[in-house]
Design an enzyme around this catalytic site. Sequence first.
Site, short mmCIF file in Angstrom:
data_model
loop_
_atom_site.label_atom_id
_atom_site.label_comp_id
_atom_site.label_asym_id
_atom_site.label_seq_id
_atom_site.Cartn_x
_atom_site.Cartn_y
_atom_site.Cartn_z
CD GLU A 186 -2.60 1.07 2.70
OE1 GLU A 186 -3.56 1.84 2.83
OE2 GLU A 186 -2.24 0.25 3.58
CG HIS A 187 1.20 3.47 2.90
ND1 HIS A 187 0.47 2.65 3.75
CD2 HIS A 187 0.40 4.53 2.62
CE1 HIS A 187 -0.72 3.20 3.97
NE2 HIS A 187 -0.79 4.33 3.30
#
Length: 417
Positions: A321-322
């Site tokens: 995600e990040h």
Amino acid sequence: MRIVRYKDLNDRLFEENYELKDKAVNKIIEDVIKLGDEAVIKYTKKFDGVDLKKGNIRVSEEDIRKAYKKLDGQHINSIRSAIENIRRFSKEQFKRISDFTVEIRKGVFVSQRILPIESVGIYVPGGNFPLVSTLMMCAIHAIVSGVREIAVISPPRSGGGIHPYILGCSYLLGIKEIYRVGGVQGITALAYGTRTIRPVNKIVGPGNRYVSMAKKTVYGKTGIDMIAGPTEVLIIADDSAKPDFIAADMIAQSEHDINASAILLTCSKDLIENVKREIESQIKNNPNRAIIEKSLENKGYFILCNNIDECIEVANRKALEHLEVVLRNYNKVIKRFENYGSLFIGEYSAEVFGDYSAGINHTLPTSQVAKYRGGISVFDFVKITTTLKIDKAGLKSLLNSLLSKIIFSHKIYPYKT
């Protein structure tokens, strides 16, 4: 946390096991479809401990105004600042998509038209830590895209109300359709509608695994943004990185959930040891220490690579995600990263700023969904339609082409040029 060398990695690290199956979820969905408001009230009482009356599901405009007036002036200014950042970013995105008409060959015109989705429902997690940022990041993109009807649902707190900051932010955004309902029953109500809640064309916003299961189940009846799992961060750093910064970012992600994932990829064994010590030091007095420790035990990794190529390979395979890149010469490799929800470059670009106020979106793909889509944006609130217009000369041109001669050679297409 485990320290793993690149050569010892196996396919298990890259497998995602975010299963979304539950009979109870299907039962709730069936009841809401069949019983509408009655089922919404029943399950809100069961799961949230709040007894909603039939006329109390929707938040009144007066309650929204009262909540706004209760907000601290400094907090209002912070919300306004975040709204402005997100709106500016959203408008810049929207400038990049446009209508066009092109004559691809003489007499053959093809067009693209960008149309907003008519109605959208936004799920905003509530509780003790209301995700006001979720509301802003979803609603502002919808507003900029031209969505006419925006409904917000959020689980009621113990007293029966929605957190005042969610209502106050809604007031600032001009959103008036808000419902005191969350969970599976809220998602189903938005998809199918009840006497009180109108159905929408698309549902966006993060939630727990039950919300995700509900979104997955109602998809088709309505659109959804994505199926989101536990939050994730992958940090690629070299010996120029500050260990306390790296530790703080890993902790910030791990305290979300015991299944959150925090991974450090590096070629520096010293950095791993220093970050490890920093984590132990920083969580000593953290009120969420138990969650952090369990999360790091479950999904935390230090991966020691031999070179930057191995780091990039792992990052692209994990597709988290990040993605944070804290490298001395990041400009030389940054374009080689391809699979991530959002990218954060340099030691000061902490992921937390993306979560709240910098302007980009925090509703992002997890569980390797980043391999085929990015986070929420204006593109989630429009539909791209196409048009074909052919004049007589264009018809002649197409029919004279080789492919058309093959297609129309059958007697069922007795066209002549």
